[in-house]
Design an enzyme around this catalytic site. Structure first.
Site, PDB file in Angstrom:
ATOM      1  CB  CYS A  28     -25.097  34.902  24.938  1.00 44.73           C
ATOM      2  SG  CYS A  28     -23.361  35.069  24.499  1.00 44.73           S
ATOM      3  CE1 TYR A  38     -28.956  27.372  12.920  1.00 46.52           C
ATOM      4  CE2 TYR A  38     -27.991  29.203  14.112  1.00 46.52           C
ATOM      5  CZ  TYR A  38     -27.966  27.878  13.745  1.00 46.52           C
ATOM      6  OH  TYR A  38     -26.978  27.069  14.196  1.00 46.52           O
ATOM      7  N   GLY A  59     -25.865  28.901  23.011  1.00 49.85           N
ATOM      8  CA  GLY A  59     -24.417  29.004  23.218  1.00 49.85           C
ATOM      9  C   GLY A  59     -23.906  27.803  23.981  1.00 49.85           C
ATOM     10  CG  ASN A  93     -28.148  37.509  23.658  1.00 53.17           C
ATOM     11  OD1 ASN A  93     -29.334  37.310  23.440  1.00 53.17           O
ATOM     12  ND2 ASN A  93     -27.227  37.283  22.736  1.00 53.17           N
ATOM     13  N   GLY A  94     -25.501  39.790  22.953  1.00 53.51           N
ATOM     14  CA  GLY A  94     -25.449  40.839  21.928  1.00 53.51           C
ATOM     15  C   GLY A  94     -24.020  41.202  21.635  1.00 53.51           C
TER      16      GLY A  94
END
Ligand code: SF4
Length: 479
Positions: free
Chosen positions: A7, A252, A33, A109-110
């Site tokens: 995210c 990535y 995302g 985020n996570g």
């Protein structure tokens, strides 16, 4: 795609163009995302929120109308790929709620590894949850009367969470930005030309709105943006925990133009590529990347080896989600739809193909097959991270261990599965030696199985979905 983004977060306080800047910043974070997006704003006393399914441009496609309705000088935004909970509108963020202290909107985020246990506990006391994502439990923790009574309720609540979390909280009068004690996901602070503060998952968001990068939010730190400017406090003792930054962000996820965990992503990926060239040299005619995430490493491989770099694959940026077909020939067609081979670059050549990672291996095999059909004489696969053998519980949606190509196969079997002439992964030591922080400051669990935050219960993204709930995606706003 075998591995999915997580995210992206952005927040800005006290800026006349806060909503527009959030909109642009979310665009620049879109690579993190694409399932849903949302913006929440405060007028100083109440919060409005608009979320929707799809890309930022789709969610806010009515353009100025939606953005004008949200107009405010305080905003947070989120782009989501689901790592817990299904892909539906109820799970889109920011999540807006109201409790005894007023409204709050949360963007995360996570992945919280104890969310399911906490949810069981709260449900046993009669709490009702509206979503199936792990983020909602944070709001229930905030609302608990004994937590509300604490001198620093938010700091107290964050100490109950386990796992990876970079978080933005929008209260009517302020933004609070927090990062878990291991600093697994990135989160940084910027300042606009007008002197207003902003926060973002990656620095590419700052470049988009012409803000300058100030610093990272430290692991275990809460940063407040308010009328008083920027202030900071810690909910764990600074320096008491060795960080575990997700180095897969560098491999990535993050955009090449961003700097995260103290260094530029493109430059580090080039060093990964040079390291593979040293570890796995080969006689070849051309080095080609699997774009886009393999491009920087391929440049590094080419520079170190002296083998010319070229573009053997051209990515189509207009292809959205492709269906997942169990039949290999249809999967191969889907790969070709996304990546077109330039036959003139590879025909009759000994080709080094550089990719960032191999997860299931089925899409990689499709790419190799396409190169063979285009006439490549030899294909030498080089990978800029070690073999992925273990799932991630900290916010990256890898498949299960059984589905990971390298979990049960040796190098010979991987080579045969992919049908390549040689295979070479960067070593773990080699990868870590390229990065600028001490080696033990990175999480490496998906390669080593060494989970820095112990995972007691095996969780997956659908852990919270105990019942068959029929939730339909629709266009309705929460405005
Ligand atoms: Fe990143 Fe891998 Fe650790 Fe997950 S397990 S946080 S992907 S390094």
């Amino acid at each position: 795609m075998d591995k999915k983004e997580n995210c992206g977060l952005f927040g800005i306080f006290g800026d006349a163009e806060a909503v527009q800047k959030t909109f642009f910043a979310l665009h620049s974070l879109q690579h993190r995302g694409q399932e849903s997006a949302g913006i929440a704003t405060s007028n100083g006393s109440s919060i409005s929120c608009h979320t929707g399914m799809g890309h930022v441009s789709r969610v806010f496609r009515s353009g100025r109308n939606t953005l004008d309705q949200l107009k405010s000088s305080i905003a947070i935004g989120h782009v989501r790929y689901s790592t817990t909970g299904s892909r539906n509108l109820a799970n889109a963020q920011p999540l807006l709620s109201e409790y005894s202290r007023g409204q709050v909107a949360v963007a995360h985020n996570g992945n919280l590894i104890n969310a399911s246990l906490l949810r069981d506990e709260y449900e046993a006391y009669g709490h009702i949850f509206k979503t199936t994502n792990d983020t909602e439990i944070i709001i229930h923790l905030l609302a608990k009367p004994s937590h509300v009574a604490k001198p620093d309720p938010l700091g107290h609540v964050l100490n109950h969470l386990q796992g990876a979390y970079s978080l933005l909280f929008l209260f009517p009068d302020r933004i609070e930005a927090a990062r878990d004690p291991y600093g697994i996901r990135p989160l940084c602070i910027g300042k606009t030309k007008e002197g207003t503060y902003c926060v973002a998952s990656e620095t590419c968001a700052f470049a988009t709105i012409e803000a300058e990068y100030i610093r990272d939010i430290a692991p275990g730190e809460i940063v407040t943006l308010s009328e008083q400017g920027l202030s900071s406090r810690y909910f764990v003792k600074p320096g008491s925990i060795t960080p575990a930054h997700c180095i897969f962000e560098h491999v990535y996820f993050a955009k090449q133009s961003s700097s995260i965990f103290g260094e530029n992503v493109h430059e580090l990926r080039k060093r990964f590529g040079a390291q593979i060239a040293r570890e796995h040299p080969v006689k070849a005619d051309v080095v080609i990347p699997v774009p886009d995430s393999g491009t920087s490493a391929a440049i590094g491989y080419s520079q170190e080896s002296g083998i010319p770099f070229d573009m053997g694959f051209i990515r189509s940026h207009y292809v959205g989600r492709t269906f997942i077909s169990p039949e290999q020939n249809l999967r191969d067609l889907a790969v070709k739809l996304k990546l077109a081979v330039v036959a003139e670059v590879v025909k009759g050549k000994r080709v080094v193909v550089v990719d960032d990672s191999i997860v299931r291996g089925t899409t990689t095999r499709g790419k190799i097959n396409a190169l063979r059909q285009a006439g490549a004489k030899e294909i030498h696969m080089r990978v800029s991270c070690p073999p992925v053998k273990f799932p991630c519980f900290y916010g990256v949606d890898f498949p299960t261990r059984q589905e990971l190509l390298a979990s049960e196969r040796d190098m010979q079997q991987i080579k045969e599965f992919l049908d390549v002439d040689s295979i070479g992964y960067i070593s773990l030591e080699g990868m870590l030696s390229c990065a600028s922080l001490p080696k033990d400051h990175y999480c490496t669990a998906c390669w080593t199985g060494n989970y820095r935050i112990p995972v007691q219960t095996v969780v997956n993204k659908f852990t919270m979905e105990r019942y068959q709930m029929q939730l339909f995606d629709d266009e309705s706003a929460q405005l």
